[in-house]
Design a protein around this motif. Structure first.
Motif, PDB file in Angstrom:
ATOM      1  N   THR A 310       0.844  -1.211   0.000  1.00 20.00           N
ATOM      2  CA  THR A 310       0.000   0.000   0.000  1.00 20.00           C
ATOM      3  C   THR A 310       0.874   1.254   0.000  1.00 20.00           C
ATOM      4  N   THR A 311       2.036   1.134  -0.623  1.00 21.02           N
ATOM      5  CA  THR A 311       2.994   2.245  -0.633  1.00 21.02           C
ATOM      6  C   THR A 311       3.372   2.679  -2.044  1.00 21.02           C
ATOM      7  N   TRP A 312       2.548   2.354  -3.021  1.00 24.28           N
ATOM      8  CA  TRP A 312       2.845   2.772  -4.385  1.00 24.28           C
ATOM      9  C   TRP A 312       2.494   4.249  -4.565  1.00 24.28           C
ATOM     10  N   ALA A 313       3.409   4.990  -5.184  1.00 25.14           N
ATOM     11  CA  ALA A 313       3.210   6.429  -5.360  1.00 25.14           C
ATOM     12  C   ALA A 313       2.843   6.801  -6.788  1.00 25.14           C
ATOM     13  N   LYS A 314       3.526   6.196  -7.765  1.00 24.94           N
ATOM     14  CA  LYS A 314       3.275   6.523  -9.158  1.00 24.94           C
ATOM     15  C   LYS A 314       3.694   5.352 -10.027  1.00 24.94           C
ATOM     16  N   VAL A 315       2.977   5.144 -11.132  1.00 28.06           N
ATOM     17  CA  VAL A 315       3.291   4.071 -12.067  1.00 28.06           C
ATOM     18  C   VAL A 315       3.315   4.628 -13.481  1.00 28.06           C
ATOM     19  N   ASP A 316       4.176   4.061 -14.328  1.00 30.08           N
ATOM     20  CA  ASP A 316       4.235   4.434 -15.732  1.00 30.08           C
ATOM     21  C   ASP A 316       4.263   3.161 -16.565  1.00 30.08           C
ATOM     22  N   ALA A 317       3.336   3.036 -17.495  1.00 31.17           N
ATOM     23  CA  ALA A 317       3.247   1.856 -18.354  1.00 31.17           C
ATOM     24  C   ALA A 317       3.639   2.237 -19.768  1.00 31.17           C
ATOM     25  N   SER A 318       4.263   1.297 -20.484  1.00 29.39           N
ATOM     26  CA  SER A 318       4.677   1.609 -21.838  1.00 29.39           C
ATOM     27  C   SER A 318       4.537   0.382 -22.719  1.00 29.39           C
ATOM     28  N   ILE A 319       5.526   0.140 -23.562  1.00 29.19           N
ATOM     29  CA  ILE A 319       5.433  -0.923 -24.552  1.00 29.19           C
ATOM     30  C   ILE A 319       5.760  -2.264 -23.903  1.00 29.19           C
ATOM     31  N   SER A 321       5.897  -3.140 -20.846  1.00 26.55           N
ATOM     32  CA  SER A 321       6.576  -3.111 -19.555  1.00 26.55           C
ATOM     33  C   SER A 321       5.994  -1.995 -18.704  1.00 26.55           C
ATOM     34  N   SER A 322       6.282  -2.058 -17.406  1.00 26.69           N
ATOM     35  CA  SER A 322       5.779  -1.057 -16.470  1.00 26.69           C
ATOM     36  C   SER A 322       6.823  -0.808 -15.397  1.00 26.69           C
ATOM     37  N   CYS A 323       6.849   0.395 -14.845  1.00 20.39           N
ATOM     38  CA  CYS A 323       7.702   0.723 -13.708  1.00 20.39           C
ATOM     39  C   CYS A 323       6.892   1.569 -12.726  1.00 20.39           C
ATOM     40  N   ALA A 324       7.198   1.429 -11.445  1.00 17.63           N
ATOM     41  CA  ALA A 324       6.474   2.197 -10.438  1.00 17.63           C
ATOM     42  C   ALA A 324       7.383   2.553  -9.273  1.00 17.63           C
ATOM     43  N   ALA A 325       7.137   3.720  -8.698  1.00 17.41           N
ATOM     44  CA  ALA A 325       7.898   4.193  -7.547  1.00 17.41           C
ATOM     45  C   ALA A 325       7.058   4.025  -6.288  1.00 17.41           C
ATOM     46  N   ARG A 326       7.729   3.679  -5.185  1.00 17.53           N
ATOM     47  CA  ARG A 326       7.052   3.566  -3.898  1.00 17.53           C
ATOM     48  C   ARG A 326       7.376   4.773  -3.032  1.00 17.53           C
ATOM     49  N   THR A 327       6.608   4.955  -1.980  1.00 23.84           N
ATOM     50  CA  THR A 327       6.802   6.102  -1.096  1.00 23.84           C
ATOM     51  C   THR A 327       8.107   6.007  -0.309  1.00 23.84           C
ATOM     52  N   ASP A 328       8.721   4.816  -0.244  1.00 22.81           N
ATOM     53  CA  ASP A 328       9.993   4.673   0.468  1.00 22.81           C
ATOM     54  C   ASP A 328      11.184   5.008  -0.417  1.00 22.81           C
ATOM     55  N   GLY A 329      10.919   5.465  -1.662  1.00 20.08           N
ATOM     56  CA  GLY A 329      11.989   5.856  -2.565  1.00 20.08           C
ATOM     57  C   GLY A 329      12.554   4.728  -3.399  1.00 20.08           C
ATOM     58  N   SER A 330      11.980   3.543  -3.313  1.00 20.42           N
ATOM     59  CA  SER A 330      12.447   2.422  -4.143  1.00 20.42           C
ATOM     60  C   SER A 330      11.721   2.447  -5.487  1.00 20.42           C
ATOM     61  N   LEU A 331      12.342   1.828  -6.499  1.00 24.97           N
ATOM     62  CA  LEU A 331      11.795   1.809  -7.850  1.00 24.97           C
ATOM     63  C   LEU A 331      11.699   0.362  -8.319  1.00 24.97           C
ATOM     64  N   TRP A 332      10.585   0.021  -8.955  1.00 21.88           N
ATOM     65  CA  TRP A 332      10.308  -1.359  -9.353  1.00 21.88           C
ATOM     66  C   TRP A 332       9.831  -1.404 -10.797  1.00 21.88           C
ATOM     67  N   GLY A 365       9.360  10.788 -10.354  1.00 28.50           N
ATOM     68  CA  GLY A 365       9.580  11.233 -11.721  1.00 28.50           C
ATOM     69  C   GLY A 365      10.183  10.115 -12.538  1.00 28.50           C
ATOM     70  N   LEU A 366       9.404   9.489 -13.411  1.00 25.00           N
ATOM     71  CA  LEU A 366       9.910   8.387 -14.219  1.00 25.00           C
ATOM     72  C   LEU A 366       9.158   8.306 -15.529  1.00 25.00           C
ATOM     73  N   ALA A 367       9.770   7.663 -16.525  1.00 23.79           N
ATOM     74  CA  ALA A 367       9.163   7.466 -17.838  1.00 23.79           C
ATOM     75  C   ALA A 367       9.716   6.177 -18.419  1.00 23.79           C
ATOM     76  N   VAL A 368       8.856   5.405 -19.084  1.00 21.31           N
ATOM     77  CA  VAL A 368       9.223   4.067 -19.545  1.00 21.31           C
ATOM     78  C   VAL A 368       8.872   3.879 -21.012  1.00 21.31           C
ATOM     79  N   SER A 369       9.741   3.178 -21.746  1.00 18.84           N
ATOM     80  CA  SER A 369       9.495   2.799 -23.126  1.00 18.84           C
ATOM     81  C   SER A 369      10.325   1.541 -23.395  1.00 18.84           C
ATOM     82  N   TYR A 370      11.025   1.465 -24.545  1.00 20.60           N
ATOM     83  CA  TYR A 370      12.032   0.425 -24.747  1.00 20.60           C
ATOM     84  C   TYR A 370      13.242   0.743 -23.869  1.00 20.60           C
TER      85      TYR A 370
END
Length: 410
Positions: A310-319, A321-332, A365-370
């Motif tokens: 329950t700590t997801w802050a922002k997600v970005d989806a692309s081609i 694949s997907s990436c998301a940042a958590r409130t603890d500063g980790s990136l997945w 602040g993140l952005a995802v593609s190839y």
């Protein structure tokens, strides 16, 4: 073959064609992954550390990041705009079609506020509320009333009330400060939200009459948006369930996704969608061939919660694949990893979120593609994945399966 089957086959064919360019160029990245331990493949376990930032390269931090298919743009906190990578359509906006492997400033303006990048085009909003687009315009996605590609920014209409913009493969949508929603470009799958006619629009058309739209996101042939009341709405193609409506056809106008009123943000990938709720939970749906939905197997036609965090802050989806940042500063990241775009040091696809490095200094602040790019709390910018056209901005065309710092001039 019925329309539903045709849409699904067409979507997969387009993905295969577009992916082939990157797969061929990315063959060398696999060698970089040799020697990665089994621990790297486990979500959050033994992740590759991407190194210590060089503070001399982070003189002016970024406030906005946009990743197109093969190019990248950022807005710095001083309001300047910088782009690099592939420039075949003029999507870097520098008046040329020359590729760049290092950040290059677009003009001298210091009033850029919001930005988004499509497959071969870019759009940005200035602090005065004007909207500008450039690059590929084959379907009228630049909104200037033509289908002529532009290598320099061209203003979209004369409105000064634009708040945010999202540009996909062949269509663009934007929200105004009045809460109204506007779309333009290709409309073959009703992705403009105005029905199936016209086939395309080269200028902005209003989506309905609602004045409560808060944000919008565009995929290949679908669109989703959140309203100020926390409801989520999607329309366009649902060939793989990307609308989250439990269907595999299409919707010609905005249709509410479920009954929840707690959605805070949504992001449309190529044929999948992800969103975050106010309780910090993460949800995805749509095409799942590479695990980009983040759970289970096969496509999902309704929202699927990703794990129990329950700590997801922002997600970005692309081609795929997907990436998301958590409130603890980790990136997945998770999903397709042919080009190392998941940043875990391998080219192995991941069906569940896998941590990028070990640092907990990532912002949302993140952005995802190839490829993918993200900012850290110290202001430094990092990119990884495919680098065929220099889209990582490190001055090379070397692919990177782990984050590398981008030298932004002061």
């Amino acid at each position: 073959m019925n329309e539903q089957q045709e849409d699904r086959l067409r979507a997969r064919w387009r993905r295969a064609v577009r992916s082939a360019v990157v797969v061929a160029a990315s063959a060398g990245i696999a060698a970089l992954a040799v020697g990665s331990t089994a621990g790297t493949a486990m979500a959050g376990v033994g992740a590759v550390d991407e190194g210590t930032p060089d503070v001399s390269l982070a003189a002016v931090p970024v406030s906005q990041i946009a990743a197109g298919n093969l190019h990248t743009c950022v807005i710095r906190t001083d309001g300047t705009l910088w782009c690099w990578g592939n420039n075949f359509y003029g999507q870097l906006g520098d008046g040329t079609t020359a590729n760049r492997s290092s950040p290059a400033q677009l003009g001298t303006a210091t009033t850029w506020a919001r930005i988004d990048a499509g497959s071969g085009n870019t759009c940005a909003v200035r602090t005065d509320g004007t909207l500008w687009c450039w690059g590929n315009n084959s379907s009228g996605q630049l909104g200037d009333g033509t289908t002529t590609k532009r290598s320099s920014p061209v203003r979209v209409g004369d409105a000064t009330t634009w708040a945010s913009v999202s540009t996909g493969s062949n269509h663009t949508c934007a929200v105004q400060t009045t809460g109204t929603l506007w779309c333009w470009g290709l409309n073959r799958h009703a992705q403009l939200g105005i029905g199936l006619s016209p086939h395309q629009s080269t200028t902005p058309v209003q989506v309905g009459t609602a004045t409560t739209w808060a944000s919008v996101t565009t995929g290949y042939a679908h669109t989703c948006a959140v309203r100020t009341d926390g409801t989520l709405w999607c329309w366009g193609s649902s060939s793989d369930g990307q609308l989250g409506l439990g269907i595999l056809s299409y919707r010609a106008t905005p249709t509410q996704v479920g009954t929840a009123t707690t959605w805070t943000s949504v992001t449309a990938g190529y044929v999948h969608t992800c969103a975050v709720r106010t309780d910090g939970t993460l949800w995805c749906w749509g095409e799942n061939g590479y695990g980009q939905v983040g759970g289970g197997t096969g496509f999902r036609t309704t929202p699927l919660q990703i794990g129990t965090a329950t700590t997801w802050a922002k997600v970005d989806a692309s081609i795929d694949s997907s990436c998301a940042a958590r409130t603890d500063g980790s990136l997945w990241c998770w999903g397709k990893n042919t080009s190392g775009q998941l940043g875990d040091g391998t080219t192995t696809h991941r069906p569940t979120p896998t941590q990028v490095g070990t640092t907990t200094a990532w912002t949302d602040g993140l952005a995802v593609s190839y490829h993918a790019c993200a900012a850290r709390t110290d202001g430094s910018l990092w990119c990884w994945g495919d680098n065929t056209f220099g889209q990582l901005g490190d001055g090379t065309t070397t692919h990177r399966p782990t984050p590398v710092q981008v030298p932004l001039p002061d």
